[in-house]
Scaffold this motif. Structure first.
Motif, PDB file in Angstrom:
ATOM      1  N   VAL A   1      36.393  35.286  51.056  1.00 22.85           N
ATOM      2  CA  VAL A   1      36.380  35.470  49.607  1.00 22.85           C
ATOM      3  C   VAL A   1      36.843  36.866  49.217  1.00 22.85           C
ATOM      4  O   VAL A   1      37.558  37.050  48.235  1.00 22.85           O
ATOM      5  N   LYS A   2      36.467  37.864  50.020  1.00 22.90           N
ATOM      6  CA  LYS A   2      36.841  39.225  49.664  1.00 22.90           C
ATOM      7  C   LYS A   2      38.354  39.407  49.748  1.00 22.90           C
ATOM      8  O   LYS A   2      38.966  40.040  48.900  1.00 22.90           O
ATOM      9  N   ARG A   3      38.962  38.800  50.780  1.00 19.65           N
ATOM     10  CA  ARG A   3      40.424  38.891  50.902  1.00 19.65           C
ATOM     11  C   ARG A   3      41.096  38.102  49.795  1.00 19.65           C
ATOM     12  O   ARG A   3      42.128  38.518  49.261  1.00 19.65           O
ATOM     13  N   MET A   4      40.494  36.974  49.429  1.00 20.63           N
ATOM     14  CA  MET A   4      41.066  36.184  48.345  1.00 20.63           C
ATOM     15  C   MET A   4      41.086  37.010  47.056  1.00 20.63           C
ATOM     16  O   MET A   4      42.092  37.053  46.350  1.00 20.63           O
ATOM     17  N   LEU A   5      39.980  37.704  46.789  1.00 22.52           N
ATOM     18  CA  LEU A   5      39.946  38.531  45.581  1.00 22.52           C
ATOM     19  C   LEU A   5      40.927  39.688  45.691  1.00 22.52           C
ATOM     20  O   LEU A   5      41.508  40.119  44.692  1.00 22.52           O
ATOM     21  N   ALA A   6      41.157  40.192  46.915  1.00 21.22           N
ATOM     22  CA  ALA A   6      42.139  41.261  47.091  1.00 21.22           C
ATOM     23  C   ALA A   6      43.526  40.761  46.716  1.00 21.22           C
ATOM     24  O   ALA A   6      44.258  41.421  45.977  1.00 21.22           O
TER      25      ALA A   6
END
Lengths: 100, 531
Positions: free
Chosen positions: B334-339
């Protein structure tokens, strides 16, 4: 007499050497040195322009750049030291936990 | 040039924040273990700084300083920069509110990265005051950057911000991911800064010694009215090839800071590895500050050269949106997706820069950008705050999407906030994300970039898939693992601010937009008072 163009050519060369170093070397400290070389290339251009225009802003800006570069080195070396403590190496190919 | 008190008024927010950054260090030295007090001091100080920014604008307008220049024309004191300073102060406030639980009891916590080797010498010795003062000093850098009207101030603001962010990314130095993220950010960030500085040097030479934005405008008008063509070298190395090269280098440096596409490689890794509250900060603040100076530079200083930079920026904007969204589709973290989603948003925001190249619509474009940036930080900080809460509850090393299955049943409030942020990021009405896109896109249409707006709208449609996928998982899938998320009161307040902002501005966008338009209409380039 050494003209403005000579300084600019030297500065461009230094910048390119630095950029090539960043792109090709794998050792974090050498990459960092190359970045410093690029900053100094810009400093040389600023001082040369300042001398030939003539205008002191360029030389004043160089002082700021030196201070900023010193701050960057302090932070950068600290980060490289922590990486070394984790990995026993400063090879950036080993800095690979996250991949795109 | 006489130094006057009005100069101090203009930089009052920066002075307050710098003083506060020093005060918190001494407070913790004198009273260790006073985390709540530290957080409260920071919050109050930031509120003061934001108020000081607003008051300084009020004082100027009532005293009728108008377009007077302060600090020798280094920084602007116009409505645009004050608006941004208020945005940046709010970002810092929200980050301070959500960060305390991340750093409290840190050594007792099971480490985020289970199974990673931990060197014995890297025991966490983190002091809260270090973290808070870094946040505050980075905010000062961003404020200087956002109000810079001189290449010198631009460089110093940018570097103050960047060096602070390198430290923040690596602040959990006992974790290998945090250190890696800091190293990547440092090497690539310093590389980009070198390009930016070289660009500044070339522009300085090409404009015959101008670093002030207004002086650059004058120098450019001089050379263009005398009929020197863009391709012909002018006499004595003052000509345009040098200038164009300088602008190119400057552009590379700025595009790197906002993570536009050929220069985005650092951002997913850095965002993923950095502590989550820092990631929230990085995704909101630096982008706002860099885009502010970007639009001032390209819309107000270099619009005469827009035939040169606009096609380049057109391509970069299209690539940034498309690549960001397409790679985000494939992310399971999820964190990479938001990045990647924040890369795509940088692409949408580049539309505003492009539109600002057209003098008729540049104020609408700048107002749209201010509105977009306001909403954008609310959505992003809200989303990252929830990601952080879930990750902490799961005690995982990563941020897999599976952690969110069935979240709504267990944590209806937290899931609701995340769903709202994601829906707003996707740009679905009645959330504020819809209006932010609407204003920017309509400015771009007015400036004639219809093709690019079509690409942007198609991209928004694509992005709906990955945003809503997470919402669907939260509401439709059964809970897989038990979950005990705890909300600290301050985090709850921060989430509440984000929610109220997103919903309130989605239903009533008019008031903020009016403020943004007033701010954008006042963009000024102060003149230097000494030669």
């Amino acid at each position: 007499m050494v003209g403005l163009n000579w300084y600019l050519v030297l500065s461009a060369l230094l910048f390119c050497i630095g950029a090539a170093g960043v792109l090709t070397r794998r050792n974090a400290i050498i990459i960092f040195m190359s970045i410093e070389l690029m900053l100094n290339a810009a400093n040389l251009a600023l001082v040369a322009f300042g001398r030939f225009i003539p205008n002191v802003t360029g030389q004043a800006l160089v002082f700021f750049v030196m201070a900023v570069a010193a701050a960057e080195v302090a932070v950068g070396l600290a980060i490289i030291v922590t990486i070394f403590k984790h990995k026993e190496s400063v090879d950036i190919d080993k800095v690979n936990l996250m991949k795109w | 040039m006489a130094f006057s008190y009005s100069d101090l008024f203009v930089i009052a927010p920066e002075i307050i924040l710098t003083a506060l950054a020093l005060v918190v260090i001494f407070v913790e030295l004198a009273w260790p273990r006073c985390e709540a007090a530290l957080q409260a001091i920071c919050a109050v100080g930031i509120l003061l700084a934001g108020a000081a920014a607003a008051i300084s604008l009020g004082v100027q307008t009532t005293a009728g300083f108008g377009s007077a220049s302060f600090l020798n024309g280094m920084v602007a004191a116009d409505g645009f920069s004050v608006f941004l300073k208020v945005i940046l102060a709010t970002i810092a406030l929200l980050i301070v509110l959500i960060s305390r639980s991340y750093f409290s009891n840190a050594p007792n916590q099971p480490t985020e990265n289970i199974g990673e080797q931990k060197s014995a010498s890297l025991v966490s010795r983190l002091r809260h005051s270090d973290y808070y003062s870094l946040i505050l000093l980075t905010t000062v850098g961003m404020m200087v950057l956002a109000s810079a009207t001189d290449l010198v101030a631009l460089f110093i603001g940018l570097e103050t911000m960047s060096v602070g962010l390198y430290c923040l990314a690596g602040i959990r130095f006992e974790r290998v991911r945090s250190s890696e993220s800091a190293l990547k950010y440092l090497l690539l960030g310093a590389f980009a800064s070198a390009f930016l500085l070289f660009g500044i040097a070339l522009i300085y030479g090409a404009t015959n010694g101008a670093t002030n934005f207004k002086a650059i405008v004058d120098a450019l008008q001089g050379s263009f009215s005398s009929g020197i063509s863009l391709l012909e070298p002018a006499p004595a190395m003052k000509g345009t090839p040098l200038l164009l090269a300088g602008i190119g280098f400057l552009l590379i440096g700025l595009l790197f800071k906002i993570a536009a596409v050929p220069f985005h490689f650092w951002s997913p890794d850095v965002y993923q590895g950095a502590p989550t509250p820092v990631t929230a900060f990085m995704s909101a603040g630096p982008k706002a500050a860099a885009l502010a100076v970007f639009i001032r530079l390209f819309g107000w200083v270099l619009p005469g050269l827009s035939t040169v930079w606009a096609p380049m920026l057109w391509l970069i904007a299209a690539l940034t949106m498309t690549v960001g969204n397409i790679i985000a589709l494939a992310q399971t973290d999820v964190k990479r997706m938001l990045a990647y989603s924040s890369i795509a948003h940088a692409g949408y925001l580049l539309l505003a820069i492009l539109a600002a190249g057209n003098p008729q619509v540049r104020e609408a474009a700048a107002a749209g950008m201010l509105f977009y940036l306001t909403i954008y930080y609310l959505m992003n900080i809200g989303a990252f705050a929830v990601v952080y809460i879930i990750n902490r509850a799961r005690e995982n090393s990563d941020y897999q999407i599976g952690d969110y299955y069935g979240l709504a049943a267990k944590q209806p409030w937290v899931a609701g906030v995340l769903a709202l942020c994601l829906i707003s990021l996707a740009g679905i009405p009645p959330t504020a994300g819809f209006f932010s896109k609407l204003y920017v896109f309509s400015a771009a249409v007015k400036a004639g970039y219809i093709g690019l707006v079509v690409i942007a709208v198609l991209n928004s449609v694509v992005s709906v898939y990955y945003y809503l996928r997470l919402v669907v998982y939260m509401y439709m899938r059964p809970l897989e693992k038990p979950l005990a998320a705890r909300l600290t009161p301050t985090t709850a307040v921060a989430l509440m601010i984000c929610t109220i902002g997103i919903l309130g501005l989605g239903l009533l966008p008019g008031g903020l937009m009016k403020q943004a338009q007033t701010g954008a209409a006042q963009i000024e380039l102060p003149v230097p008072t000494v030669e």
